[in-house]
Design a protein around this motif. Structure first.
Motif, PDB file in Angstrom:
ATOM      1  N   THR A 193      54.194  62.914  38.024  1.00 34.70           N
ATOM      2  CA  THR A 193      54.584  62.789  39.436  1.00 34.70           C
ATOM      3  C   THR A 193      53.412  62.206  40.210  1.00 34.70           C
ATOM      4  O   THR A 193      52.259  62.572  39.987  1.00 34.70           O
ATOM      5  CB  THR A 193      54.966  64.154  40.030  1.00 34.70           C
ATOM      6  N   LEU A 194      53.733  61.301  41.053  1.00 35.75           N
ATOM      7  CA  LEU A 194      52.698  60.672  41.875  1.00 35.75           C
ATOM      8  C   LEU A 194      52.579  61.456  43.183  1.00 35.75           C
ATOM      9  O   LEU A 194      53.562  61.693  43.876  1.00 35.75           O
ATOM     10  CB  LEU A 194      53.061  59.225  42.179  1.00 35.75           C
ATOM     11  N   THR A 195      51.398  61.853  43.503  1.00 33.39           N
ATOM     12  CA  THR A 195      51.159  62.538  44.770  1.00 33.39           C
ATOM     13  C   THR A 195      50.382  61.590  45.671  1.00 33.39           C
ATOM     14  O   THR A 195      49.388  60.999  45.272  1.00 33.39           O
ATOM     15  CB  THR A 195      50.365  63.833  44.569  1.00 33.39           C
ATOM     16  N   HIS A 196      50.872  61.467  46.851  1.00 34.59           N
ATOM     17  CA  HIS A 196      50.185  60.621  47.833  1.00 34.59           C
ATOM     18  C   HIS A 196      49.106  61.449  48.517  1.00 34.59           C
ATOM     19  O   HIS A 196      49.325  62.607  48.824  1.00 34.59           O
ATOM     20  CB  HIS A 196      51.183  60.094  48.863  1.00 34.59           C
ATOM     21  N   PRO A 197      47.969  60.850  48.731  1.00 32.93           N
ATOM     22  CA  PRO A 197      46.913  61.623  49.408  1.00 32.93           C
ATOM     23  C   PRO A 197      47.348  61.984  50.830  1.00 32.93           C
ATOM     24  O   PRO A 197      47.918  61.169  51.549  1.00 32.93           O
ATOM     25  CB  PRO A 197      45.717  60.675  49.416  1.00 32.93           C
ATOM     26  N   GLN A 198      47.103  63.216  51.172  1.00 32.18           N
ATOM     27  CA  GLN A 198      47.468  63.687  52.501  1.00 32.18           C
ATOM     28  C   GLN A 198      46.488  63.106  53.519  1.00 32.18           C
ATOM     29  O   GLN A 198      45.283  63.073  53.279  1.00 32.18           O
ATOM     30  CB  GLN A 198      47.418  65.218  52.567  1.00 32.18           C
TER      31      GLN A 198
END
Length: 54
Positions: A3-8
């Motif tokens: 899963t790709l998590t986008h930087p907050q």
């Protein structure tokens, strides 16, 4: 499957300098308004004096 998590996004900190600039501009604006009111009062007083002495 990865899963790709986008930087907050980092929280935006309010800059103290911008608040200081707003306060300084408000003080300058009030000073200009007070000065303009004084000049206008002097002009009205001078006009009243000129018209009453003739």
């Amino acid at each position: 499957m990865a899963t790709l998590t986008h930087p907050q996004p980092t929280p935006v900190e309010h800059d103290v300098r911008s608040l200081g600039a707003v306060l300084v501009s408000a003080v300058v604006l009030v000073a200009l308004l007070v000065g303009a009111a004084g000049v206008l009062g002097s002009i009205v007083d001078l006009a009243g004096w000129a018209l009453s002495s003739s």
